[in-house]
Structures are given as C-alpha cells and as structure tokens.
Design an enzyme around this catalytic site. Structure first.
Site, PDB file in Angstrom:
ATOM      1  CD  GLU A   5      -2.901  -1.126   1.978  1.00 58.58           C
ATOM      2  OE1 GLU A   5      -2.985  -0.455   3.046  1.00 58.58           O
ATOM      3  OE2 GLU A   5      -3.898  -1.995   1.819  1.00 58.58           O
ATOM      4  CB  CYS A  15      -3.260  -6.078  -6.184  1.00 54.26           C
ATOM      5  SG  CYS A  15      -4.408  -4.843  -6.170  1.00 54.26           S
ATOM      6  CD  GLU A  52      -4.387 -10.840  -6.565  1.00 50.56           C
ATOM      7  OE1 GLU A  52      -3.649  -9.669  -5.986  1.00 50.56           O
ATOM      8  OE2 GLU A  52      -5.666 -10.771  -6.331  1.00 50.56           O
ATOM      9  CB  CYS A  87      -9.066  -6.140  -7.953  1.00 48.43           C
ATOM     10  SG  CYS A  87      -7.433  -5.689  -8.783  1.00 48.43           S
ATOM     11  CB  CYS A 103      -4.874  -8.473 -10.294  1.00 53.94           C
ATOM     12  SG  CYS A 103      -4.211  -7.371  -9.095  1.00 53.94           S
TER      13      CYS A 103
HETATM   14  N1  THU Z   1      -5.715  -6.074  -2.843  1.00 56.44           N
HETATM   15  C1  THU Z   1      -5.035  -7.273  -3.431  1.00 56.44           C
HETATM   16  O1  THU Z   1      -3.796  -7.263  -3.011  1.00 56.44           O
HETATM   17  N2  THU Z   1      -5.363  -7.838  -4.248  1.00 56.44           N
HETATM   18  C2  THU Z   1      -6.690  -7.906  -4.842  1.00 56.44           C
HETATM   19  O2  THU Z   1      -7.231  -8.594  -5.902  1.00 56.44           O
HETATM   20  C3  THU Z   1      -7.739  -7.313  -4.148  1.00 56.44           C
HETATM   21  C4  THU Z   1      -7.145  -6.094  -3.317  1.00 56.44           C
HETATM   22  C5  THU Z   1      -5.352  -5.370  -1.714  1.00 56.44           C
HETATM   23  C6  THU Z   1      -5.249  -3.982  -2.018  1.00 56.44           C
HETATM   24  C7  THU Z   1      -5.312  -3.051  -0.763  1.00 56.44           C
HETATM   25  O3  THU Z   1      -3.777  -3.205  -0.321  1.00 56.44           O
HETATM   26  C8  THU Z   1      -6.081  -4.184   0.079  1.00 56.44           C
HETATM   27  O4  THU Z   1      -6.080  -5.406  -0.908  1.00 56.44           O
HETATM   28  C9  THU Z   1      -7.628  -3.610   0.209  1.00 56.44           C
HETATM   29  O5  THU Z   1      -8.123  -3.307  -0.997  1.00 56.44           O
END
Ligand code: THU
Length: 148
Positions: free
Chosen positions: A48, A57, A59, A97, A100
């Site tokens: 983040e 993310c 992935e 998401c 990704c």
């Molecule tokens: N996040 C991921 O790492 N992968 C996803 O496919 C969905 C969301 C993370 C982004 C953020 O740091 C946290 O999850 C909340 O959205």
C-alpha cells in the site's frame, strides 16, 4: 498441468507471501504465488501507499516479479486475502480484482487454462480459471495486426 500437491504448495507459498504484506491503511493483507510455465514460483504481497492510489495488489507484485525475472507465462496463481487478524482457518473468498485479472490475462499459457486458487485456509482452496473470471477478454492477440 498442475497436480494437487503443487496446488497446495502454491497456497502455502501465498500464505508465506502474505506475511510480507505492507497494508497499514486497509489492514487487509494479501499474498499471492505464481507458478510459471518454466516451473518457478514467485511470491507477491500487496504494497500500500499513503497516496492510496499507488497501492499495488499482491497478484501484480507476483506477476511483475515473475516477468521481470524472465517468465513468459503463468500456469497457476494462488491468492489469500484477509484482514490482518482474520482466522486463517476459515477465510472468506478474496478474488483477484479486475485490474489484476487483466494483468494476469497478458501471460496466459499457450495451451491450457490459467488456474486460479483462492485459499480459504492453508490447506483448502476454491479453484477457478482466469477465463471464468475474465470472459471475452482483450489480450495480445487483439494487437496481432501490429506484427504484420
Ligand atoms: N488487494 C490485493 O492485493 N489484491 C486484490 O486482488 C484485491 C485487493 C489489496 C489492495 C489493498 O492493499 C487491499 O487489498 C484492500 O483493498
């Protein structure tokens, strides 16, 4: 092809990857592990950012690590996502998401599906495919005219 033993290994790697998550804002920690067609495993965690929008993310962390180390396609990816104090033995499904899904789509294997494993515990997962999560997708083949 990927057998059950390798699927469980990938899930285990995704849990290990999640330990490196940097998620001080959402406190939602995600780990991913990609098996490449050349047999290597790459881990990734969500990273983040104080700007929020610059967050990456898990992935995509794993995908860029793999491709930047020479991988050309992905056989499978395991993902585990949950709030930091979640009971890791009984997780809700945390699917990749949309962004990704599109990034993974770029690295489809030339034969067979890309397997997506969404972990619900360190030894249990829901299995689907990239095609099921992103039907009618846009990919490199749509730009083949550039090669003419
Ligand atoms: N996040 C991921 O790492 N992968 C996803 O496919 C969905 C969301 C993370 C982004 C953020 O740091 C946290 O999850 C909340 O959205």
């Amino acid at each position: 092809m990927i057998n059950t033993e390798m699927k469980l290994r990938l899930v285990e790697e995704a849990f290990l990857a999640r330990e490196s998550s940097y998620a001080p804002y959402s406190r939602f920690k995600v780990g991913a592990a990609i098996l490449t067609t050349d047999g290597r495993i790459f881990r990734g965690a969500n990273i983040e950012n104080a700007s929020y929008g610059a967050t990456i993310c898990a992935e995509r962390t794993a995908a860029v690590k793999a491709v930047s180390e020479g991988a050309e396609a992905f056989v499978a990816i395991a993902v585990v996502g949950a709030e930091e104090n979640a009971n890791l033995e009984a997780l809700d499904l945390a699917y990749p998401c949309g962004i990704c899904r599109q990034v993974l789509r770029e690295f489809l294997p030339t034969s067979g599906e890309m397997i997506i494993l969404v972990a619900t515990s360190p030894t249990a997962f829901f299995e689907t495919t990239l095609h099921a999560l992103l039907p009618h997708s846009f990919g490199p083949e749509d730009l083949d005219y550039l090669m003419e």
